[in-house]
Design a protein around this motif. Sequence first.
Motif, PDB file in Angstrom:
ATOM      1  N   ASN A  57      -0.234  11.310 -99.151  1.00 21.97           N
ATOM      2  CA  ASN A  57      -0.510  11.635-100.509  1.00 21.97           C
ATOM      3  C   ASN A  57      -0.262  10.645-101.269  1.00 21.97           C
ATOM      4  O   ASN A  57       0.208  10.155-102.131  1.00 21.97           O
ATOM      5  N   PRO A  58      -2.223   9.760-102.007  1.00 21.93           N
ATOM      6  CA  PRO A  58      -1.894   9.072-102.580  1.00 21.93           C
ATOM      7  C   PRO A  58      -1.777   9.410-103.957  1.00 21.93           C
ATOM      8  O   PRO A  58      -1.489   8.544-105.080  1.00 21.93           O
ATOM      9  N   SER A  59      -1.698  10.334-104.100  1.00 28.31           N
ATOM     10  CA  SER A  59      -1.634  11.258-105.840  1.00 28.31           C
ATOM     11  C   SER A  59      -0.382  10.872-106.254  1.00 28.31           C
ATOM     12  O   SER A  59       0.282  10.947-106.970  1.00 28.31           O
ATOM     13  N   ASP A  60       0.717  10.626-104.847  1.00 30.06           N
ATOM     14  CA  ASP A  60       2.241  10.831-105.181  1.00 30.06           C
ATOM     15  C   ASP A  60       2.270   9.222-104.768  1.00 30.06           C
ATOM     16  O   ASP A  60       4.153   9.340-103.211  1.00 30.06           O
ATOM     17  N   ASN A  61       1.971   7.881-104.924  1.00 25.32           N
ATOM     18  CA  ASN A  61       2.695   7.074-104.110  1.00 25.32           C
ATOM     19  C   ASN A  61       2.094   7.246-102.580  1.00 25.32           C
ATOM     20  O   ASN A  61       3.609   6.737-102.186  1.00 25.32           O
ATOM     21  N   ASN A  62       1.272   7.467-101.944  1.00 17.56           N
ATOM     22  CA  ASN A  62       1.253   7.625-100.610  1.00 17.56           C
ATOM     23  C   ASN A  62       2.926   8.806-100.136  1.00 17.56           C
ATOM     24  O   ASN A  62       3.282   8.195 -98.940  1.00 17.56           O
ATOM     25  N   LYS A  63       3.075   9.389-100.608  1.00 16.59           N
ATOM     26  CA  LYS A  63       4.206   9.951 -99.505  1.00 16.59           C
ATOM     27  C   LYS A  63       3.461  10.891 -98.793  1.00 16.59           C
ATOM     28  O   LYS A  63       3.183  10.903 -98.932  1.00 16.59           O
ATOM     29  N   LEU A  64       4.632  10.698 -97.526  1.00 14.97           N
ATOM     30  CA  LEU A  64       4.514  11.562 -96.107  1.00 14.97           C
ATOM     31  C   LEU A  64       4.379  12.688 -96.156  1.00 14.97           C
ATOM     32  O   LEU A  64       5.195  13.849 -96.552  1.00 14.97           O
ATOM     33  N   VAL A  65       3.111  13.457 -96.094  1.00 15.75           N
ATOM     34  CA  VAL A  65       2.657  14.763 -95.979  1.00 15.75           C
ATOM     35  C   VAL A  65       3.386  15.424 -94.860  1.00 15.75           C
ATOM     36  O   VAL A  65       3.882  16.652 -94.535  1.00 15.75           O
ATOM     37  N   ALA A 131      -1.401  23.997-102.611  1.00 12.03           N
ATOM     38  CA  ALA A 131      -1.565  24.779-103.471  1.00 12.03           C
ATOM     39  C   ALA A 131      -0.669  25.238-104.582  1.00 12.03           C
ATOM     40  O   ALA A 131      -0.126  24.898-105.640  1.00 12.03           O
ATOM     41  N   GLN A 132       0.728  24.681-103.602  1.00 16.07           N
ATOM     42  CA  GLN A 132       2.356  24.394-104.079  1.00 16.07           C
ATOM     43  C   GLN A 132       2.437  23.210-104.183  1.00 16.07           C
ATOM     44  O   GLN A 132       3.433  22.984-104.911  1.00 16.07           O
ATOM     45  N   VAL A 133       1.733  22.168-103.803  1.00 16.02           N
ATOM     46  CA  VAL A 133       2.295  20.536-103.890  1.00 16.02           C
ATOM     47  C   VAL A 133       1.788  20.074-105.729  1.00 16.02           C
ATOM     48  O   VAL A 133       0.791  20.706-106.181  1.00 16.02           O
ATOM     49  N   HIS A 134       3.371  19.752-106.375  1.00 22.05           N
ATOM     50  CA  HIS A 134       2.782  19.441-107.543  1.00 22.05           C
ATOM     51  C   HIS A 134       1.901  18.396-107.793  1.00 22.05           C
ATOM     52  O   HIS A 134       1.032  18.672-108.640  1.00 22.05           O
ATOM     53  N   LYS A 135       2.106  17.288-107.407  1.00 18.64           N
ATOM     54  CA  LYS A 135       1.371  16.027-107.246  1.00 18.64           C
ATOM     55  C   LYS A 135       0.205  15.999-106.198  1.00 18.64           C
ATOM     56  O   LYS A 135       0.333  14.802-105.285  1.00 18.64           O
ATOM     57  N   LEU A 136      -1.270  16.568-106.740  1.00 19.68           N
ATOM     58  CA  LEU A 136      -1.786  16.289-105.917  1.00 19.68           C
ATOM     59  C   LEU A 136      -3.427  16.315-106.276  1.00 19.68           C
ATOM     60  O   LEU A 136      -3.771  17.096-106.564  1.00 19.68           O
ATOM     61  N   VAL A 161     -10.356  22.766-105.288  1.00 22.36           N
ATOM     62  CA  VAL A 161     -10.157  21.876-105.592  1.00 22.36           C
ATOM     63  C   VAL A 161      -8.571  21.510-105.745  1.00 22.36           C
ATOM     64  O   VAL A 161      -8.761  22.175-106.804  1.00 22.36           O
ATOM     65  N   PRO A 162      -8.352  20.680-104.926  1.00 27.86           N
ATOM     66  CA  PRO A 162      -6.824  20.916-105.826  1.00 27.86           C
ATOM     67  C   PRO A 162      -6.309  19.442-106.806  1.00 27.86           C
ATOM     68  O   PRO A 162      -7.288  18.966-107.147  1.00 27.86           O
ATOM     69  N   PHE A 163      -5.909  20.266-107.905  1.00 30.30           N
ATOM     70  CA  PHE A 163      -4.850  18.986-108.714  1.00 30.30           C
ATOM     71  C   PHE A 163      -4.120  19.793-109.705  1.00 30.30           C
ATOM     72  O   PHE A 163      -3.259  20.664-109.515  1.00 30.30           O
ATOM     73  N   SER A 164      -3.201  18.391-110.594  1.00 28.56           N
ATOM     74  CA  SER A 164      -1.750  18.878-111.216  1.00 28.56           C
ATOM     75  C   SER A 164      -2.755  18.666-112.307  1.00 28.56           C
ATOM     76  O   SER A 164      -3.246  17.765-112.827  1.00 28.56           O
ATOM     77  N   TRP A 165      -1.669  19.435-113.047  1.00 28.97           N
ATOM     78  CA  TRP A 165      -1.996  20.049-114.573  1.00 28.97           C
ATOM     79  C   TRP A 165      -0.601  19.614-115.023  1.00 28.97           C
ATOM     80  O   TRP A 165       0.453  19.655-114.473  1.00 28.97           O
ATOM     81  N   TYR A 166      -1.012  18.607-116.272  1.00 30.34           N
ATOM     82  CA  TYR A 166      -0.159  18.230-117.286  1.00 30.34           C
ATOM     83  C   TYR A 166      -0.720  18.509-118.221  1.00 30.34           C
ATOM     84  O   TYR A 166      -1.196  18.527-119.340  1.00 30.34           O
TER      85      TYR A 166
END
Length: 544
Positions: A57-65, A131-136, A161-166
């Motif tokens: 996941n590049p939106s979370d520092n390439n965290k392994l999915v 949809a349950q992932v925070h940073k995506l 569209v997956p998104f993270s809201w802040y």
Amino acid sequence: MLTLMESAFPKLTDEELDLLSPLSTCEEYTDGQYVLTAGEEGCDMIVVKSGLLDIVNPSDNNKLVVTHKPGHFSGDIDLLTRRPIIISGIARGKLEVLRVPSEKLSELLIKIPRISEKLIVAFQTRRELFAQVHKLGLRVVGPGRCKITTLVREFLHRNFVPFSWYDPETKEGKEVYLSLGSPKKLPVVDCHGEILVQPGLTDLAHAARIWQCFYDTTVDIVIIGAGPAGMTAAVYSASEGLSTLVLDWIGPGGQASGSSKIENFIGFPSGLSGQELALRSVIQMLKFGARLYAPVEIKNITPSDTTDGYHRLVLDCGATIKAKAVLIATGMNWRKLEAENAERFERAGIYYACTSIEAILHDHTDVGVVGAGNSAGQAAVYLTECCPGRKVHLFARGKLGPNMSHYLVERIYAQPDIIVHENTIVTSVFGENAIEQIEINTNGKRSKLPLTAVFVFIGADPGANWLPDSIARDEKGFVLTGAEALQSGKWPLKDRLPSRSETTIPGVFAAGDVRSGSTKRVGFAVGDGSQCVACVHELLALIS
């Protein structure tokens, strides 16, 4: 029964891999090579033949999915919509894969059903897990109780569209806000590196790649409205070989997409949300080759003049569609709450939908629901379940029961945290930057309640005011079809009668809630949409 993870990440057998060979090419990668890159559009499906493929996941520092092993495959609904993918795939060690080109995917889904079933279930389940992932995906920064922020979030959610809201008031939100350049206005959206400030839906659709290039085209049927009736018609027409185009002003789901749960729809004994129904329906119609475009509006409809048998529709993007048949499935719109200050707080405390997008903004506070139908009842139940301990006040203009399913009425009265107010209307909404309290009138007696939000499901008006006058409507504005269209005196033909779903313009049909006399339920809309396709086939047989 398969677990959620087993459904999301099934393994293809050796026999199934052999079946893929004619539709794929074999490729090899070395350790660290990118096989998939986030942001790519129209991606191919990758199937691991040997080795390991790390999905990050590049939106979370390439965290392994997840790590795909032999037999596993990449992708979700974006493979069907041809939108940019939101993850990357990196070879871990020596990797051999089968690459199925995106243009071959529809053929695969139709011709190899044993693989198709696994793919469809996986695509759907993966998107639900995403949809349950925070940073995506995209990043949205904006105040929660802000109508523009809510509109952006609703639009992205409705279009899968997956998104993270802040929230900029939180520590994490402030950090993201600063990283995006601290714009003076909010909300701000990071769309694959393109920064949008207070975007309109059209600009957002282009940047998020929801909207794709659209050119003049000719089809068998164009369906206006992507609610249950329209999407059902799209599945049936496309599966029966008709070239099918679906248009909607905001995205798939229709009025049902604002429902937290639909429990009386056949085949789903535990119920499903309106958004889940929309996701399943879109995957199904894309599987059969239907195309969906949103957001788009119809600027003009020119009925067929019989010289070539095609109706012409001009869209707000400038494109022209020629279609042998047109289906109007634009449904209904909830009526606005007629209370003082209600318009001021629309999408910022006054909502005409009840999903996680709206509900999360009012956790741990008491809220209200206005209405006495199933949508209102389901909203009240959902709001108590997603935040135990809060009080939900349900306001009915008359008695609770006549317009609501019996099981739902019983559930409401069995829930101690739902307070029912019969013979009650909401008269005023109070607050400065957010709703702080409301005023109600019960049998002439006024009182105030400290609520932070009101979810409104009262009455509905047909989505038909954009139609030409040559399409007859009843006294409430719903579209007349069949025998009623004939009785209106506007049916122009002498050599045949209108079919059951046909309006007063030959070749233009109506289905679902927008049609006069229809039962306003999801199940009925589904049946109405499928019946309409049968009527279209009758028409095409006449003019061919």
